[in-house]
Design an enzyme around this catalytic site. Structure first.
Site, PDB file in Angstrom:
ATOM      1  N   SER A 128      -1.266   3.638   5.994  1.00 36.06           N
ATOM      2  CA  SER A 128      -0.760   2.348   6.489  1.00 36.06           C
ATOM      3  C   SER A 128       0.140   2.657   7.667  1.00 36.06           C
ATOM      4  CB  SER A 128       0.049   1.632   5.408  1.00 36.06           C
ATOM      5  OG  SER A 128       0.808   0.589   5.989  1.00 36.06           O
ATOM      6  N   TYR A 183       6.664   2.353  -0.897  1.00 36.36           N
ATOM      7  CA  TYR A 183       5.277   2.231  -0.420  1.00 36.36           C
ATOM      8  C   TYR A 183       5.098   3.039   0.862  1.00 36.36           C
ATOM      9  CZ  TYR A 183       1.177  -0.074   1.664  1.00 36.36           C
ATOM     10  OH  TYR A 183      -0.040  -0.346   2.249  1.00 36.36           O
TER      11      TYR A 183
END
Ligand SMILES: NC(=O)c1ccc[n+]([C@@H]2O[C@H](COP(=O)([O-])OP(=O)(O)OC[C@H]3O[C@@H](n4cnc5c(N)ncnc54)[C@H](O)[C@@H]3O)[C@@H](O)[C@H]2O)c1
Length: 273
Positions: A153, A166
């Site tokens: 990401s 995350y």
């Protein structure tokens, strides 16, 4: 014939029953790739397989209920795939979760605790280790090479307010991708990744997720939605899931035969979290 040369190949897609994973499954199915949809949600995986059969009946699709955090479950995913197809050419490590939390929340509402940290790390980081190891063992023993595609990401490089755990797991994916490419190159196994930024909504963006993320940023959920629009994306729009899927098809294909050890940004030019 497509220059991608994917027809007849076999891929496992973890988290393939929803969102980006399902979009990748659809794109690979159109290229004639037979697929294992490996997902913790068995019913959704079965539903995805039925849809793929409509997309391209010429290839074969199977659902395998898989928990990527569990070594025995991952072993069963590999065994089930080999039983059905006899080989694995491509692994897409896509399964991932996100639970927004602040490092310190003076109000004590949404503070990162050990259990949440462990849960995110187990799926996003340990999961790709277990799946990559099990599949790479099989690729090495078959001796025909292969491709591992890891879903990172943009947050992994840029950081993300309210999503540090995350972002940490996604940052680690860059390091795994580079390291495993160095270890596996001699077996003709390429290891690559892609890093999306703001995309059209997937089920990951649940009500709980959006409420928690808005809270960590001191804004409302409406404000969060506005921020998706306002954030500086040079191309002026959010990304489509099929655009990520097209990148994965390219990276998994022979057209990317000299690409390994790198994570490709797919963010419309956005470069700040
Ligand atoms: N959606 C985005 O904007 C975005 C941006 C950047 C990166 N990503 C990454 O893309 C990947 C897919 O995200 P998405 O938005 O499609 O999410 P999603 O929630 O729609 O899909 C994730 C899938 O993973 C499955 N899954 C969850 N835990 C699992 C486990 N332990 N074992 C096996 N399967 C499991 C879920 O059942 C689901 O089908 C994730 O790794 C995510 O971090 C998403």
């Amino acid at each position: 014939m497509s220059r991608l040369n994917l027809t007849g190949k076999v891929a496992i897609i973890t988290g393939g029953a929803s969102g980006i994973g399902k979009s990748i499954a659809t794109a690979l199915a159109k290229e004639g790739v037979s697929l294992t949809i490996a997902d913790i949600d068995a019913e959704a995986a079965r539903g995805t397989v039925q849809q793929l059969e409509q997309v391209n009946p010429a290839a074969t699709y199977i659902p395998i209920e898989t928990n990527v955090t569990d070594a025995a479950s991952v072993a069963a995913m590999v065994e089930g795939t080999l039983e059905q197809f006899g080989k694995i050419n491509i692994l897409v490590n896509n399964a991932g979760i996100n639970v927004p939390r602040l490092l310190v929340d003076p109000a004590g509402k949404e503070e990162l605790d050990e259990a949440t940290f462990d849960k995110i790390t187990a799926v996003n980081q340990k999961g790709i280790f277990l799946c990559s190891q099990a599949v790479a063992r099989e690729m090495i023993s078959r001796g025909e090479g292969g491709v591992i595609v890891n879903m990172a990401s943009e947050a992994g490089l840029e950081g993300s307010e309210g999503q540090s755990a995350y972002a940490g797991t996604k940052g680690a994916i860059y390091a795994y991708t580079r390291s495993w490419a160095k270890e596996l190159g001699k077996y003709d196994i390429r290891v690559v990744g892609c890093a999306p930024a703001i995309l059209e909504a997937t089920p990951l963006r649940s009500v709980d997720y959006e409420q928690a993320l808005a809270y960590t940023r001191g804004i409302t959920v409406e404000g969060l939605h506005e921020s998706y629009e306002e954030v500086a994306v040079p191309l002026g729009r959010v990304g489509r899931l099929d655009e990520v899927a097209d990148l994965v098809c390219f990276l998994a294909s022979d057209m990317a035969s000299y690409i390994t050890g790198t994570v490709v940004n797919i963010s419309g030019g956005k470069s700040r979290g």
